[in-house]
Design an enzyme around this catalytic site. Structure first.
Site, short mmCIF file in Angstrom:
data_model
loop_
_atom_site.label_atom_id
_atom_site.label_comp_id
_atom_site.label_asym_id
_atom_site.label_seq_id
_atom_site.Cartn_x
_atom_site.Cartn_y
_atom_site.Cartn_z
N LYS A 112 0.85 -1.20 0.00
CA LYS A 112 0.00 0.00 0.00
C LYS A 112 0.88 1.25 0.00
CE LYS A 112 -3.97 1.75 2.72
NZ LYS A 112 -4.88 1.43 3.84
N SER A 171 -9.82 1.52 2.97
CA SER A 171 -8.95 2.34 2.15
C SER A 171 -7.90 1.56 1.37
CB SER A 171 -8.22 3.37 3.04
OG SER A 171 -7.39 2.71 3.98
N SER A 231 -9.93 -1.21 7.00
CA SER A 231 -9.39 -0.94 5.66
C SER A 231 -8.68 -2.10 4.97
CB SER A 231 -8.43 0.24 5.71
OG SER A 231 -9.17 1.41 5.63
N1 GLN Z 1 -13.11 3.54 6.60
C1 GLN Z 1 -12.55 3.87 7.87
C2 GLN Z 1 -12.15 5.32 7.88
O1 GLN Z 1 -12.44 5.98 6.95
C3 GLN Z 1 -11.40 2.98 8.16
C4 GLN Z 1 -10.19 3.36 7.42
C5 GLN Z 1 -9.02 2.50 7.74
O2 GLN Z 1 -9.14 1.41 8.31
N2 GLN Z 1 -7.86 3.01 7.41
O3 GLN Z 1 -11.56 5.82 8.79
#
Ligand code: GLN
Length: 474
Positions: free
Chosen positions: A68, A143, A167
């Site tokens: 990532k 994400s 995410s």
């Molecule tokens: N969707 C969640 C957020 O927007 C989790 C994101 C993540 O795990 N990095 O914070």
């Protein structure tokens, strides 16, 4: 032999070892596949002409892996898919990257993500949205959407993601792959750009549990560079690749099967429960009474930590600088132009929750409720070995469907967030498909530092099901 892209990571490594495949040819074949498919999928931010690797060896030597875009690979661009870091080159290797290199894996490039990992759809990226390999009109989740889409589309056998509130698991669910968030502290966060330091965790995305166990063996373990990394011994996760799950107690929380859960998801998850029952695991209904507060608590804590962590991107210490008449203007212009809309929203929310006058009412209160959520898990785990839930209330949603409505986007993490608040390990894996051929995922949450039971259950499930073998038609 099967087509290269249908082989698992472990199969590729074995074929290299016994001379059926050449490491260089494996790399160039995956790279050619990325060049062909990714112009429409947009799962990669960059690929490397030559693999990043060292001469180390392991049972996964030679397998390509994507990371990532928030994990440092020395000498390569790292941008967190944000304009503010568009010119940043990593000056050191993240501990996980060092471990991959030492294990002889071939790092092939970095994957697209929501800016600074803020999001659930990979639409908040300065490089444009990643698409879902099963249906290009749908999001891949987020994400870590680039990592999950890349593995789902077989552009790489493995990828690393990061998971702060879901995410890794939610995009793995949307893309039909296995996404594993280890226990907080199991994998070093050194070299991961921080979003919310008390919640973030790096983990693997693979197509199956065998690969997952081998990869976890490589990336887990204590690290002197991360004071929160745990010294508890990791053991050998491949020993869990064993079909015997008799008498393992699986808790099913009532609160996760109520309003908002779409019918095809509910049915597929219930079918997965039946599969475990047939294999003689014990299914026990449980309660996690504070579940309804998880999303609210998470968005206060995660945004507070994010607002603090993002202070370093000021155009001076880090980030693209906008020159201006005064120092204050340099800061404000650089941040104004460098951050996207969702990053600004998180900074506002977090700064507000931490400001004097609101600190006790929001931030401290959220910490107290976080403790109650953790206690729910402690109590549940005194009765059961693992907890089974849906990963997401819906399958992949349409591009743009939630991007104008942050609250509905935040609710797509409703089933994944609690595991981060509690620090528990959790994994999502495919358990069905909708009529429209979109993957459905089921989640297992384990006791702290008990990744082993999750691997055993997941492996046993994949031994008698075929969902993880389906490949999108691209
Ligand atoms: N969707 C969640 C957020 O927007 C989790 C994101 C993540 O795990 N990095 O914070």
């Amino acid at each position: 032999m099967k087509d290269l892209f249908n082989l698992t990571g472990v199969e590729i490594a074995k074929a290299i070892k016994n001379g059926d495949l050449k490491e260089e040819a494996v790399y160039s074949s995956f790279k050619a596949r990325i060049d062909k498919i990714d112009s429409s999928l947009n799962s990669f931010v960059q690929t490397y002409e030559k693999p990043v690797k060292s001469e180390g060896e392991s049972r996964l030597s030679g397998v390509p892996i994507a990371v990532k875009d928030n994990i440092c690979v020395k000498g390569k661009a790292i941008t967190c898919s944000s304009k503010i870091l568009s010119s940043h080159i990593a000056v050191y290797d993240a501990t996980v990257v060092k471990k991959l290199k030492q294990a002889g894996l071939q790092i092939i490039g970095t994957t697209n993500m929501d800016e600074f990992a803020f999001g659930s759809s990979t639409e908040n990226s300065c490089y444009g949205a990643t698409k879902n390999p099963w249906d290009y009109t749908k999001v891949p989740g987020g994400s870590s959407g680039g990592s999950a889409a890349a593995v789902g589309a077989r552009l790489a056998p493995f990828a690393l993601g990061s998971d702060t509130g879901g995410s890794i698991r939610q995009p793995a669910c949307f893309c039909g792959v296995v996404g594993f968030k280890p226990t907080y502290g199991r994998v070093s966060r050194y070299g991961l750009v921080a979003f919310a330091s008390s919640l973030d965790q790096i983990g693997p995305i693979t197509t199956n549990f065998v690969d997952c166990a081998y990869l976890l063996n490589i990336i887990c373990g204590a690290d002197d560079f991360d004071s929160t990394s745990s010294r508890i011994s990791t053991g050998d996760f491949t020993k869990e690749l064993n079909d015997d799950i008799e008498n393992i107690k699986i808790g099913v929380p009532r609160q996760y099967f109520s309003e908002g859960l779409m019918l095809p998801v509910k049915e597929a998850v219930e079918e997965a429960i039946n599969t475990f029952r047939k294999k003689k695991a014990k299914i026990i209904e449980i309660d996690l009474p504070h579940t309804e507060y998880a999303v609210a608590v998470y968005y206060i804590i995660a945004s507070s930590e994010a607002s603090s962590n993002l202070q370093r991107f000021d155009g001076i210490k880090y980030g693209v600088r906008q020159n201006a008449a005064s120092l204050k203007e340099v800061y404000t212009h650089s941040r104004q132009q460098g951050f996207g809309e969702e990053a600004k929203r998180r900074i506002f929310l977090g700064t507000h929750s931490l400001s004097s006058g609101y600190y006790d009412a929001y931030y401290v209160k959220a910490l107290k409720v976080r403790r109650l959520i953790k206690q729910d898990f402690d109590k549940a785990f005194s009765e059961v070995d693992v907890i089974l839930t849906p990963t997401s209330p819906t399958p992949a949603f349409g591009m743009g469907a939630k991007s104008q409505d942050p609250l509905s986007m935040y609710l797509s993490d409703i089933y994944t967030i609690s595991a981060n608040l509690a620090g528990a390990p959790a994994v999502s894996f495919p358990c069905g498909f909708t009529k429209d051929n979109l993957p459905i995922g089921v989640q297992l949450i384990g006791k702290e530092f008990d990744e082993a039971t999750l691997i055993r259950l997941g492996f046993s499930y994949q031994n008698c099901t075929e969902f993880h073998k389906r490949i999108p038609n691209i």
